[in-house]
Design an enzyme around this catalytic site. Structure first.
Site: not given
Ligand code: G6Q
Length: 524
Positions: A209, A215, A269-270, A355, A386, A513
């Site tokens: 986003k 990463e 994002g989530r 989150e 199990h 981050k």
């Molecule tokens: C989701 C979070 C987090 C995010 C990642 C990736 O709600 O904020 O998990 O999606 O940190 O972020 P980017 O999509 O900006 O790389």
């Protein structure tokens, strides 16, 4: 308009729930079933191909009525309307929260800052459709004019967990494309994935986003270097696409303008798997299935928005969760799907719920003195029987369970499915009924273990009275998976509203981050 600021603990219903808790905390569910032979029907809800049986909870009709009053006193209906209408309910980020618009199949307008967001959403969906069809049919080709065989999604957190979970869950519906996910900054992760790939026939989707996540950018750069060993810069446009709000950064990376899929800052994002973040889903199972997945969520949105709270599945699940979290002080919830396909559901729900609701200040910024976000965990049945189920059955903690089962298996292996479902029902029954001293006694006698009774009896007793919900679904289809995810999204929302927190920011994640970027110069 922002959400209202109502401290739940100052409501009349909260006080009533506290008093009521004292009366009910030692009551057994068994005695409640004995008193009322309509309890199961009373505490069962249906929606399309879903049935929620929540009768095995430590509640009475009175509990439910206090909980429903709590929802009214915290103005849940008003909050739901603001959520769907695009009001800026994510106040700390000054954003609307509109993942529901991404799957809206009505022709209504949904406005953010005076602009209808629906035309852009529909345009992006058309782009996802035509792109997926081109890649699947082979008319979209890699740089050396060969058909695409493999897809690699490069993203993390919300840009990884959702698509990865859905692609794995719906693998029965998958086409010939192989789908891979790279998320961890651990270089071994990316190396393991690249080792079997051919750059000519692999399509890379960079999903970020912000397009600033360490990463994802590191993995994307590593992959670009690997790619450029056999291709030229000019070839990037054939094998790389991106999903982002940060168009300039994506272009800087080298992705061609026509290969950029937009997303919007009003999608967290989530909650973003319904947008172009779900491109890997559409590629893996085809656009028609992807659209069914959206449809399932849309239908659940309608159920959530329009159904009275006492018959509303996400609302009831959220209220039960609050009942255990805030009154029984149970800290965690376990989710156990009885299908191997949903192995990644728990990590997805962990992010969704933890989150969103892992917050300790209210919407005014005041420190709160009551519990919020639950710890979510789980894995698939029967495997967990199990393993960790021992603690749920006989440990010292009260852990409410969501059992998720399907009436039909996908390959139709009746023998396996019967046994699987026998386990599904047996676990809920065992948690509920437990095993008394008398029962253990009789059982041991029957088995001829009379001489060991004195020694083993206490170890074989199960207290029972452990709560669980069973969610029974006709079959694991794209549509039903969409609806299932939407149930948990809305459950999370309801909890956040009642706890008076902002479920849609994530400063805790952002801290990680920032710190990682600062620390990098100190590591030799
Ligand atoms: C989701 C979070 C987090 C995010 C990642 C990736 O709600 O904020 O998990 O999606 O940190 O972020 P980017 O999509 O900006 O790389």
């Amino acid at each position: 308009m922002p959400l209202k600021n109502i401290n739940p603990t100052r409501t009349e219903s909260w006080k009533k729930l506290q008093l009521h808790f004292e009366q009910i905390k030692d009551v057994t569910m068994k005695s409640l079933f004995q008193k009322d032979n309509t309890r199961k029907e009373k505490f069962t809800l249906s929606f399309d191909e879903f049935t929620l049986n929540y009768s095995k909870n430590r509640i009475t009709e009175k509990t439910l009525s206090h909980l429903l009053n709590l929802a009214s006193e915290t103005e849940l209906q008003d909050a739901i309307e603001k959520y769907f209408n695009g009001d800026k309910i994510n106040e700390t980020e000054n954003r609307a929260v509109l993942h529901t618009a991404l799957r809206n199949q009505n022709n209504n307008e949904i406005k953010v800052d005076g602009f209808d967001v629906m035309p852009e959403i529909k345009q992006t969906l058309l782009k996802i459709k035509s792109f997926s069809e081109a890649v699947i049919s082979g008319s979209f080709k890699g740089y050396s004019n060969k058909k695409i065989t493999d897809i690699v999604n490069i993203g993390i957190g919300g840009s990884d967990l959702g698509p990865k979970m859905v692609v794995e869950s719906l693998q029965f519906y998958k086409n010939h494309l192989n789908t891979h996910f790279v998320s961890n900054i651990d270089g071994d992760h990316v190396s393991e994935i690249l080792k079997n790939l051919n750059p000519e026939t692999t399509l890379f989707i960079i999903v970020s986003k912000t397009f600033t996540t360490q990463e994802t950018l590191t993995n994307a750069e590593t992959i670009k270097k690997w790619f450029l060993k056999s291709a030229t810069k000019n070839d990037i446009k054939h094998n790389f696409v991106a999903v982002s709000t940060n168009l300039s950064k994506v272009k800087e990376f080298g992705v061609a303008e026509e290969n950029i899929f937009t997303m919007w800052n009003w999608v967290g994002g989530r909650y973003s798997l319904w947008s172009a973040v779900g491109l890997s889903i559409s590629l893996a199972i085809g656009f028609k299935n992807f659209n069914d997945f959206l449809k399932g969520a849309f239908e659940m949105d309608n159920h959530f928005r329009k159904t009275p709270f006492e018959k509303n599945i996400p609302v009831v699940l959220a209220l039960l969760s609050i009942w255990y979290n805030n009154f029984f002080n149970s800290e965690s919830e376990v989710v156990i799907p009885y299908t191997q396909y949903l192995e990644k559901l728990a990590p997805f729900l962990q992010q969704l719920s933890m989150e969103s609701n892992g917050k300790s200040v209210d919407r005014n910024g005041n420190k709160i003195n009551y519990q919020t976000g639950n710890i979510i965990w789980g894995n698939t049945g029967t495997n967990v029987q199990h393993a960790f189920m021992q603690l749920v059955h006989q440990g010292t903690k009260l852990i409410p369970v969501d059992f998720i089962g399907f009436k039909q298996s996908l390959y139709g292996n009746e023998d396996h499915h019967k046994k699987l479902m026998a386990n599904f029902y047996a676990q809920a029954e065992a948690l509920y009924a437990g095993k008394t001293e008398e029962e253990v006694h009789l059982d041991m006698k029957f088995k001829g273990d009379t001489n060991k009774i004195n020694q083993l009896l206490p170890f074989k007793v199960f207290e029972g009275n452990k709560p669980s919900n069973t969610i029974l679904i006709k079959k694991l289809s794209p549509k039903n998976l969409g609806a299932l995810i939407a149930i948990y999204e809305h459950k999370t929302f309801v909890q956040g509203v009642i706890w008076n927190i902002n479920s849609f920011d994530q400063f805790g994640v952002e801290l990680g981050k920032e710190l990682a970027n600062k620390m990098i110069s100190t590591i030799s």
